[in-house]
Design an enzyme around this catalytic site. Sequence first.
Site, mmCIF file in Angstrom:
data_model
loop_
_atom_site.group_PDB
_atom_site.id
_atom_site.type_symbol
_atom_site.label_atom_id
_atom_site.label_comp_id
_atom_site.label_asym_id
_atom_site.label_seq_id
_atom_site.Cartn_x
_atom_site.Cartn_y
_atom_site.Cartn_z
ATOM 1 N N SER A 1 66.562 -12.665 -18.687
ATOM 2 C CA SER A 1 66.554 -14.164 -18.308
ATOM 3 C C SER A 1 65.394 -14.938 -19.351
ATOM 4 O O SER A 1 64.756 -14.914 -20.103
ATOM 5 C CB SER A 1 65.060 -14.056 -16.803
ATOM 6 O OG SER A 1 64.129 -15.020 -16.760
ATOM 7 N N TYR B 1 57.304 -10.329 -14.085
ATOM 8 C CA TYR B 1 58.657 -10.929 -14.139
ATOM 9 C C TYR B 1 58.832 -10.924 -15.668
ATOM 10 O O TYR B 1 59.970 -10.006 -15.839
ATOM 11 C CB TYR B 1 59.227 -11.669 -13.270
ATOM 12 C CG TYR B 1 60.984 -12.255 -12.885
ATOM 13 C CD1 TYR B 1 61.322 -11.627 -12.921
ATOM 14 C CD2 TYR B 1 60.831 -13.647 -14.075
ATOM 15 C CE1 TYR B 1 62.992 -11.707 -12.423
ATOM 16 C CE2 TYR B 1 62.575 -13.524 -14.396
ATOM 17 C CZ TYR B 1 63.766 -12.713 -13.032
ATOM 18 O OH TYR B 1 64.278 -13.305 -13.485
#
Length: 346
Positions: free
Chosen positions: A138, A163
Site C-alpha cells: 500500500s 495498517y
Amino acid sequence: MDSYNSSIIVTGAAGFIGSALVKKLLETDNIVVGIDNVNSYYDVNLKKNRLKDIENSNKKRNKNHWFFYEKSINNIKNLEDIFQKHNPKIVVNLAAQAGVRYSIENPKDYIQTNLVGFGNILEVCRKFNIEHLIYASSSSVYGGNKKIPFSETDSVDHPVSLYAATKKSNEVMAHAYSHLYGIPSTGLRFFTVYGPWGRPDMAPMIFTRAIIKNQPIKVFNYGKMQRDFTFIDDVVESVFRCIFKKPFPDKNFDYLYPKPSMSFAPHKIFNIGNSQSVELLTFIKILENSLGLKAKIDLQPMQDGDVVCTFADTELLENWINYAPTTSIEQGLLKFTEWFKNYYKI
C-alpha cells in the site's frame, strides 16, 4: 504472455481489485481459483454481487475455468487443501484487512489477517513450490514522508498507522521467504484505487452517496489533502502484466550501500499509481460535474493515521512492464458515477 497452463490463485477474490483482476484473467483464458472469506467489514451484498458478475462473465465463455472457495487465509489447513487440489504455480494475494481508520479501533483484525494470514500464504507458497507470488502492499507504507513523489527508493520505516505497519511487514516477510526459499515475489504498493465496484469505505463512494442524498461531505485537514487516484482498469492491467513477469536477483546489488528498491533475492516492489496528485477539493468538483449536482462540504481537522499527500513515482514499474495508466480523473469518475447510478438504481 497472457495465459498460463496452471491454476492462478487469487485471494481476496470478492474484493474490489481482486474481482476485477479475476475477470481479466478469465477473459484471457486463465484458470482461476478464488479465495475470500466474504467478511462484513463492508457491504457483504456488494461482495456477493461482484462474485455473481464474475460467474456471469465466466458462463459466457462456456469454460469451467473459475473455482471459488469462501474460506479465510487465517486458516492454513483451508489453504493447504485448496493448493493440494488445484496445484497452482502463481499466487496473487489481495486478501487483507483494509482501511487506515478502522485499524485504530480494531488492531487485532489487522494482526490476525495481515500478519498471521500473510504468513500462512508464504508457508503454502513454500510448501507447494509456487513459481511467483504477487502480493498487495500500500502507498500507506510511506507514512509521513514529505518528499514527493513517493519512490520505491525512499525509506518506509516510519508508518503512521497499524495498517501501514502490517503492509511494511508483508514486504519484509516476503523478502525473507524470497531469499531463504527462492520464491520470486512482487510487492505492489497501490495508490487510492477507485472505479466501478469500488469500496464503500473510500472517498469516491462516500462522497458520491452524500452528494446524491444532499448530505454534507466531511473533508479532512480542512481540504488540504491530495491523493494519487488510480483507476481500477489501469491497476488491473498493471497487476496482470506483473503476474507474467517474475522478478530475479539484482546482479548490481550493492551490499555496502543497499537501495530499498533492489535486492539480492528474487523480490521486487513497485508503486501502482496514476503519477498525479489531485487535491481533494478539485476531486470533489470533478465529481460534481460527473453527477450534475453540488456538494455540501464540511471541513474537518486532520484524522489520526492519515497522511496529507500521496503521489506515486511509477518509473520503475513502467520500465518493468512497459505500461503506464491511461485514464484521466475526469474519465474515471464519469465511468464510476455511471456505474454507481446503475448499480444503486438512481
